[in-house]
Scaffold this active site. Structure first.
Site, PDB file in Angstrom:
ATOM      1  N   SER A  36      -3.805  -7.772   2.508  1.00 55.59           N
ATOM      2  CA  SER A  36      -4.981  -7.578   1.656  1.00 55.59           C
ATOM      3  C   SER A  36      -4.664  -6.834   0.370  1.00 55.59           C
ATOM      4  O   SER A  36      -5.390  -6.965  -0.626  1.00 55.59           O
ATOM      5  CB  SER A  36      -6.070  -6.822   2.421  1.00 55.59           C
ATOM      6  OG  SER A  36      -5.576  -5.582   2.906  1.00 55.59           O
ATOM      7  N   GLY A  73      -5.400  -8.962   6.286  1.00 52.97           N
ATOM      8  CA  GLY A  73      -5.200  -8.778   7.716  1.00 52.97           C
ATOM      9  C   GLY A  73      -3.813  -9.098   8.199  1.00 52.97           C
ATOM     10  O   GLY A  73      -3.490  -8.853   9.372  1.00 52.97           O
ATOM     11  N   ASN A 101      -0.496  -3.018   7.751  1.00 52.30           N
ATOM     12  CA  ASN A 101      -1.318  -3.246   8.937  1.00 52.30           C
ATOM     13  C   ASN A 101      -0.546  -2.954  10.224  1.00 52.30           C
ATOM     14  O   ASN A 101      -1.145  -2.554  11.227  1.00 52.30           O
ATOM     15  CB  ASN A 101      -1.857  -4.679   8.951  1.00 52.30           C
ATOM     16  CG  ASN A 101      -2.957  -4.879   7.913  1.00 52.30           C
ATOM     17  OD1 ASN A 101      -3.819  -4.031   7.733  1.00 52.30           O
ATOM     18  ND2 ASN A 101      -2.897  -5.996   7.214  1.00 52.30           N
ATOM     19  N   ASP A 182     -13.614   2.443   1.372  1.00 52.99           N
ATOM     20  CA  ASP A 182     -12.928   2.583   2.652  1.00 52.99           C
ATOM     21  C   ASP A 182     -11.747   3.539   2.583  1.00 52.99           C
ATOM     22  O   ASP A 182     -11.166   3.908   3.603  1.00 52.99           O
ATOM     23  CB  ASP A 182     -12.484   1.224   3.202  1.00 52.99           C
ATOM     24  CG  ASP A 182     -11.499   0.493   2.289  1.00 52.99           C
ATOM     25  OD1 ASP A 182     -10.994   1.091   1.318  1.00 52.99           O
ATOM     26  OD2 ASP A 182     -11.230  -0.691   2.557  1.00 52.99           O
ATOM     27  N   HIS A 185      -8.166   0.476   0.467  1.00 55.24           N
ATOM     28  CA  HIS A 185      -7.862  -0.593  -0.490  1.00 55.24           C
ATOM     29  C   HIS A 185      -8.099  -0.132  -1.932  1.00 55.24           C
ATOM     30  O   HIS A 185      -9.172   0.387  -2.238  1.00 55.24           O
ATOM     31  CB  HIS A 185      -8.722  -1.820  -0.206  1.00 55.24           C
ATOM     32  CG  HIS A 185      -8.421  -2.466   1.114  1.00 55.24           C
ATOM     33  ND1 HIS A 185      -9.106  -2.143   2.261  1.00 55.24           N
ATOM     34  CD2 HIS A 185      -7.495  -3.399   1.452  1.00 55.24           C
ATOM     35  CE1 HIS A 185      -8.620  -2.858   3.259  1.00 55.24           C
ATOM     36  NE2 HIS A 185      -7.639  -3.618   2.805  1.00 55.24           N
TER      37      HIS A 185
END
Length: 215
Positions: A36, A73, A101, A182, A185
């Site tokens: 991402s 993801g 991730n 968040d 990001h």
């Protein structure tokens, strides 16, 4: 129109497609490959990393196209599994941004190492000049995990002799004004910081592409 002018016009039309093809052939195609952070989660069109990087390089006079081959993801494993598919089109260089991730999910660093090793090996076999962007594990994962995860990037970069940028989120991680709500990001301003920081390494990558083409 005189006969001479007609002949000159016909000659110009005959040369034009060749000139256009030559110009296109001079374009360096860079594939930004990752999760991402590459794909541009939560960002409007024109703001993700590949788009901003392309503009920055063109502003410096480089004839480049930066392809967005990010998939939100992605872990190192899923990135590895789709690499052959995204390489169906010819690319000159790749920027690999994978592993964030893995760390967030607590995946064994040995697994991440194995997957990234395979990604870099495949790119090398395809003759794609590569820049590996490092990641860092969350500090709350424990000293042993952090050391094992953080160290795999410089070690793989050395093994495969690729251009290495130690930390993709340098200057952006943990900076509220440069990240989305968040806290993970980057926002458009954060991406601009990433591009500015990594740009010298991307120029080094372009030099490798040119060197490979000349040899």
């Amino acid at each position: 129109m005189t006969v001479l002018r007609r002949l000159l016009a016909a000659a110009a039309l005959a040369v034009l497609p060749f000139a256009c093809a030559t110009a296109q052939d001079d374009t360096i195609t860079i594939m930004a490959f990752g999760d991402s952070l590459v794909h541009g989660y939560g960002l409007p069109a024109g703001a993700p990393f590949p788009a901003q990087l392309e503009r920055a390089l063109r502003d410096k006079g480089y004839q480049v196209e930066v392809i967005n081959a990010g998939s939100s993801g992605d872990t190192s494993r899923s990135g590895r599994s789709r690499l052959s598919w995204v390489l169906q089109d010819r690319v000159d260089a790749a920027i690999v941004v994978l592993g964030a991730n893995d760390a967030l999910r607590g995946i064994d660093p040995a697994v991440t190492r194995k997957n990234l090793d395979a990604v870099l090996r495949t790119l090398d076999e395809r003759g794609v000049a590569t820049l590996l962007a490092g990641m860092k594990a969350p500090r709350n994962m424990g000293k042993r995990y952090v050391q094992a995860f953080d160290s795999l990037y410089p070690e793989l970069a050395k093994k495969h002799d690729v251009v290495f940028y130690p930390f993709f989120l340098k200057g952006v991680a943990m900076q509220p004004d440069l990240n989305q709500s968040d806290g993970i990001h980057p926002n458009a301003k954060g991406v601009a910081v990433i591009v500015d920081n990594i740009l010298p390494k991307v120029e080094q990558l372009i030099d490798r592409v040119r060197s490979n083409a000349a040899s």
